[in-house]
Design a protein around this motif. Structure first.
Motif, PDB file in Angstrom:
ATOM      1  N   VAL A 162       1.265  -1.056   0.511  1.00 26.75           N
ATOM      2  CA  VAL A 162       0.047  -0.280  -0.194  1.00 26.75           C
ATOM      3  C   VAL A 162       0.756   1.340   0.002  1.00 26.75           C
ATOM      4  CG1 VAL A 162      -1.368   1.650   1.167  1.00 26.75           C
ATOM      5  CG2 VAL A 162      -1.406  -1.572   1.539  1.00 26.75           C
ATOM      6  N   TYR A 163       0.512   1.994  -1.093  1.00 23.36           N
ATOM      7  CA  TYR A 163       1.297   3.858  -1.096  1.00 23.36           C
ATOM      8  C   TYR A 163       0.361   4.346  -0.834  1.00 23.36           C
ATOM      9  CZ  TYR A 163       4.055   7.839  -2.411  1.00 23.36           C
ATOM     10  OH  TYR A 163       4.457   8.991  -2.627  1.00 23.36           O
ATOM     11  N   LEU A 164       0.611   5.166   0.418  1.00 30.10           N
ATOM     12  CA  LEU A 164       0.190   6.248   0.948  1.00 30.10           C
ATOM     13  C   LEU A 164       0.957   7.874   0.606  1.00 30.10           C
ATOM     14  CD1 LEU A 164      -0.081   5.334   4.713  1.00 30.10           C
ATOM     15  CD2 LEU A 164      -1.848   4.588   2.708  1.00 30.10           C
ATOM     16  N   THR A 165      -0.157   8.024  -0.271  1.00 32.95           N
ATOM     17  CA  THR A 165       0.380   9.873  -0.214  1.00 32.95           C
ATOM     18  C   THR A 165       0.626  11.133   1.287  1.00 32.95           C
ATOM     19  OG1 THR A 165      -1.999  10.656  -0.664  1.00 32.95           O
ATOM     20  CG2 THR A 165      -0.427   9.582  -2.713  1.00 32.95           C
ATOM     21  N   ASN A 166       1.348  11.172   1.157  1.00 35.55           N
ATOM     22  CA  ASN A 166       0.430  12.272   2.571  1.00 35.55           C
ATOM     23  C   ASN A 166      -1.032  12.767   3.105  1.00 35.55           C
ATOM     24  OD1 ASN A 166       3.596  12.615   2.617  1.00 35.55           O
ATOM     25  ND2 ASN A 166       3.678  14.540   0.849  1.00 35.55           N
ATOM     26  N   GLU A 167      -1.693  13.100   2.423  1.00 35.41           N
ATOM     27  CA  GLU A 167      -3.187  13.310   2.394  1.00 35.41           C
ATOM     28  C   GLU A 167      -3.649  12.185   2.990  1.00 35.41           C
ATOM     29  OE1 GLU A 167      -7.656  14.098   0.172  1.00 35.41           O
ATOM     30  OE2 GLU A 167      -5.202  13.390  -1.303  1.00 35.41           O
ATOM     31  N   ALA A 168      -3.333  10.194   2.789  1.00 38.91           N
ATOM     32  CA  ALA A 168      -3.769   9.522   3.370  1.00 38.91           C
ATOM     33  C   ALA A 168      -2.853   9.336   4.594  1.00 38.91           C
ATOM     34  CB  ALA A 168      -3.246   8.398   1.834  1.00 38.91           C
ATOM     35  N   LEU A 169      -1.577   9.736   4.353  1.00 38.22           N
ATOM     36  CA  LEU A 169      -0.506   9.621   6.023  1.00 38.22           C
ATOM     37  C   LEU A 169      -1.264   9.714   7.265  1.00 38.22           C
ATOM     38  CD1 LEU A 169       1.979   8.168   6.973  1.00 38.22           C
ATOM     39  CD2 LEU A 169       3.443   9.980   6.430  1.00 38.22           C
ATOM     40  N   ARG A 186      -3.226 -11.099   3.280  1.00 36.87           N
ATOM     41  CA  ARG A 186      -2.068 -11.402   2.412  1.00 36.87           C
ATOM     42  C   ARG A 186      -0.957 -10.019   3.701  1.00 36.87           C
ATOM     43  NH1 ARG A 186      -3.342  -9.205  -3.190  1.00 36.87           N
ATOM     44  NH2 ARG A 186      -4.160 -11.029  -4.263  1.00 36.87           N
ATOM     45  N   PRO A 187       0.097 -10.569   4.051  1.00 41.18           N
ATOM     46  CA  PRO A 187       0.604  -9.752   5.290  1.00 41.18           C
ATOM     47  C   PRO A 187       1.006  -8.000   4.675  1.00 41.18           C
ATOM     48  CG  PRO A 187       2.332 -10.942   3.359  1.00 41.18           C
ATOM     49  CD  PRO A 187       0.841 -11.300   2.994  1.00 41.18           C
ATOM     50  N   LEU A 188       1.104  -7.194   5.238  1.00 41.40           N
ATOM     51  CA  LEU A 188       1.178  -5.774   5.126  1.00 41.40           C
ATOM     52  C   LEU A 188       2.227  -4.784   4.316  1.00 41.40           C
ATOM     53  CD1 LEU A 188      -0.817  -3.084   3.831  1.00 41.40           C
ATOM     54  CD2 LEU A 188      -1.240  -2.751   6.006  1.00 41.40           C
ATOM     55  N   VAL A 189       2.630  -4.554   3.952  1.00 43.18           N
ATOM     56  CA  VAL A 189       4.090  -3.594   3.673  1.00 43.18           C
ATOM     57  C   VAL A 189       3.861  -2.519   3.524  1.00 43.18           C
ATOM     58  CG1 VAL A 189       6.168  -3.499   2.451  1.00 43.18           C
ATOM     59  CG2 VAL A 189       4.870  -5.617   2.981  1.00 43.18           C
ATOM     60  N   LEU A 190       4.216  -1.244   3.833  1.00 44.77           N
ATOM     61  CA  LEU A 190       3.469   0.344   3.417  1.00 44.77           C
ATOM     62  C   LEU A 190       4.462   0.656   2.949  1.00 44.77           C
ATOM     63  CD1 LEU A 190       1.507   0.837   6.276  1.00 44.77           C
ATOM     64  CD2 LEU A 190       0.359   0.007   4.159  1.00 44.77           C
ATOM     65  N   CYS A 191       4.583   1.230   1.810  1.00 47.65           N
ATOM     66  CA  CYS A 191       5.058   2.489   1.437  1.00 47.65           C
ATOM     67  C   CYS A 191       4.620   4.178   1.000  1.00 47.65           C
ATOM     68  CB  CYS A 191       5.195   2.144  -0.087  1.00 47.65           C
ATOM     69  SG  CYS A 191       6.242   0.768  -0.219  1.00 47.65           S
ATOM     70  N   VAL A 192       5.268   5.223   1.369  1.00 47.57           N
ATOM     71  CA  VAL A 192       5.296   6.854   1.614  1.00 47.57           C
ATOM     72  C   VAL A 192       6.610   7.177   0.675  1.00 47.57           C
ATOM     73  CG1 VAL A 192       4.318   6.428   3.546  1.00 47.57           C
ATOM     74  CG2 VAL A 192       6.810   6.942   3.556  1.00 47.57           C
ATOM     75  N   GLY A 193       5.844   8.367   0.344  1.00 46.41           N
ATOM     76  CA  GLY A 193       6.531   9.076  -0.617  1.00 46.41           C
ATOM     77  C   GLY A 193       7.512  10.501   0.311  1.00 46.41           C
ATOM     78  N   GLY A 281       9.939  -6.053  -6.631  1.00 49.81           N
ATOM     79  CA  GLY A 281      10.588  -7.192  -6.228  1.00 49.81           C
ATOM     80  C   GLY A 281      10.505  -8.450  -5.088  1.00 49.81           C
ATOM     81  N   LEU A 282       9.018  -7.742  -4.266  1.00 47.86           N
ATOM     82  CA  LEU A 282       8.677  -8.330  -3.302  1.00 47.86           C
ATOM     83  C   LEU A 282       8.149  -9.327  -3.454  1.00 47.86           C
ATOM     84  CD1 LEU A 282       7.612  -6.039  -0.094  1.00 47.86           C
ATOM     85  CD2 LEU A 282       8.967  -7.564  -0.608  1.00 47.86           C
ATOM     86  N   HIS A 283       7.801  -9.993  -5.500  1.00 46.73           N
ATOM     87  CA  HIS A 283       6.544 -10.966  -5.299  1.00 46.73           C
ATOM     88  C   HIS A 283       5.001  -9.994  -5.495  1.00 46.73           C
ATOM     89  CE1 HIS A 283      10.188 -12.260  -7.400  1.00 46.73           C
ATOM     90  NE2 HIS A 283      10.293 -12.529  -6.527  1.00 46.73           N
ATOM     91  N   ALA A 284       4.849  -8.855  -5.112  1.00 46.47           N
ATOM     92  CA  ALA A 284       3.914  -8.344  -4.782  1.00 46.47           C
ATOM     93  C   ALA A 284       2.768  -8.746  -6.217  1.00 46.47           C
ATOM     94  CB  ALA A 284       3.358  -6.993  -4.546  1.00 46.47           C
ATOM     95  N   GLU A 285       1.250  -9.301  -5.766  1.00 50.09           N
ATOM     96  CA  GLU A 285       0.030  -9.271  -7.339  1.00 50.09           C
ATOM     97  C   GLU A 285      -0.686  -7.866  -7.055  1.00 50.09           C
ATOM     98  OE1 GLU A 285      -1.503 -12.887  -5.877  1.00 50.09           O
ATOM     99  OE2 GLU A 285       0.281 -13.925  -6.929  1.00 50.09           O
ATOM    100  N   GLN A 286      -1.001  -7.065  -5.857  1.00 50.59           N
ATOM    101  CA  GLN A 286      -1.891  -5.976  -5.432  1.00 50.59           C
ATOM    102  C   GLN A 286      -1.039  -4.965  -5.370  1.00 50.59           C
ATOM    103  OE1 GLN A 286      -5.356  -5.945  -3.377  1.00 50.59           O
ATOM    104  NE2 GLN A 286      -6.334  -5.557  -5.237  1.00 50.59           N
ATOM    105  N   MET A 287      -1.351  -3.850  -5.715  1.00 52.38           N
ATOM    106  CA  MET A 287      -0.290  -2.278  -4.175  1.00 52.38           C
ATOM    107  C   MET A 287      -1.778  -0.920  -4.473  1.00 52.38           C
ATOM    108  SD  MET A 287       2.951  -0.399  -5.486  1.00 52.38           S
ATOM    109  CE  MET A 287       2.892   1.166  -5.369  1.00 52.38           C
ATOM    110  N   LEU A 288      -2.152  -1.056  -3.944  1.00 53.46           N
ATOM    111  CA  LEU A 288      -3.178   0.039  -3.815  1.00 53.46           C
ATOM    112  C   LEU A 288      -2.223   0.986  -3.788  1.00 53.46           C
ATOM    113  CD1 LEU A 288      -5.357  -1.917  -0.889  1.00 53.46           C
ATOM    114  CD2 LEU A 288      -5.719  -1.792  -3.188  1.00 53.46           C
TER     115      LEU A 288
END
Length: 316
Positions: A162-169, A186-193, A281-288
């Motif tokens: 899941v990628y969180l924008t600053n608004e979502a953060l 699925r296990p959860l991995v978060l990304c931010v900018g 690289g994580l072999h994820a199938e879905q990204m929000l």
């Protein structure tokens, strides 16, 4: 062999006094006093009930050819030992500790860094003391990597990224979103900018790259401060461990990006593109991607869904 096994579990000073000067010592990792309740044993009284079994394992490892630089991804993980024990205990019911010890050693020696394994297993509930077995299994440096007898391999962990924008953060409902995502399959991995404030400018491209990566990591720590379940992790070893244990990771990109054999084409200034590279690289199938008016990127074969924050509450 008895003295050698005894010294394997002894204090380092005892091993040093008995060291053969003609044989250079190897580094070792160990798991001590690991107690598991398990059904094991050949006697009828041992069937249908569990008993406490204690594991002590020492593994001699191959010298690392490169400087470690305090890098967790360059050493043999302690999880190797615990995972080998868990895998063999779950594969089938066994009668003999000797069989279990041999299989654990064989599985450990399948790791390329492992050169010798000392395994001590003791039953704690079968007599006045601890009843057990001790074995040592060795592999020559030029011996091919063995293939252990093993049950069906565990399915690869496929995370939800899941990628969180600053608004979502900054959204007040973020903890509720985390509840929903963490409860999923699925296990959860978060990304931010990076934060909205501009990062410092440098006249050297490599320096600017590091600055931009650190700007993302600063925002990762902001997310960690919003919810204690969000733990910042920078190495693949840490992230894999967290996924296995169903813990939430917040990606700190510097180490993985800078250590990559094939550097990402995405600039750290385009944090979403960098997150897509990481998800691949994580072999994820879905990204929000959570945020309003987020520019779409090449999905790289992922199922990427661009979701406004207001829509997350509807079941995303």
């Amino acid at each position: 062999m008895t003295d050698e096994i005894r010294l394997a579990f002894a204090h380092p000073s005892a091993r040093a006094e008995a060291m053969d000067p003609a044989r250079p010592p190897r580094d070792r990792i160990s798991l001590r006093d690991h107690v598991v309740a398990v059904e094991i044993g050949a006697f009828q009284a041992e069937r249908g009930s569990t008993q406490r079994v204690r594991f002590n394992v020492v593994v001699e490892v191959r010298p690392n050819p490169a400087p470690l630089e305090d890098d967790v991804d360059r050493v043999l993980s302690y999880d190797l030992i615990a995972d080998a024990i868990a895998a063999e205990l779950s594969s089938e019911r066994l009668n003999l500790l000797e069989t279990l010890a041999g299989r654990i050693a064989e599985r450990i020696l399948a790791a390329p860094q492992a050169m010798r394994a000392f395994v001590r297993i003791e039953k704690l509930d079968r007599g006045p003391g601890a009843l057990g077995v001790e074995i040592v299994r060795d592999r020559a440096p030029d011996q091919p990597r063995p293939v252990p007898v093993a049950p069906e391999p565990e399915p690869a962990l496929v995370p939800l990224v899941v990628y969180l924008t600053n608004e979502a953060l900054a959204a007040p409902d973020l903890p509720l979103w985390l509840d929903r995502w963490q409860a999923g399959p699925r296990p959860l991995v978060l990304c931010v900018g990076a934060a909205e404030a501009p990062a410092p400018r440098a006249g050297v491209a490599l320096a600017q790259r590091r600055i931009d990566l650190l700007a993302i990591e600063q925002n990762a720590w902001v997310l960690a401060g919003r919810d204690p379940r969000c733990v910042v992790r920078g190495s693949r070893t840490e992230i894999d461990w967290a996924m296995k244990h169903r813990q939430i990771s917040v990606w700190a990109p510097s180490k993985i990006v800078l250590d990559a054999v094939e550097s990402p084409s995405a600039s750290p200034r385009d944090a979403l593109a960098l997150a897509l590279w990481f998800a691949e690289g994580l072999h994820a199938e879905q990204m929000l991607v959570i945020g309003e008016d987020v520019p779409e990127h090449d999905p790289r074969g992922l199922d990427v869904r661009y979701v406004p924050p207001a829509a997350v509450a509807t079941g995303i």
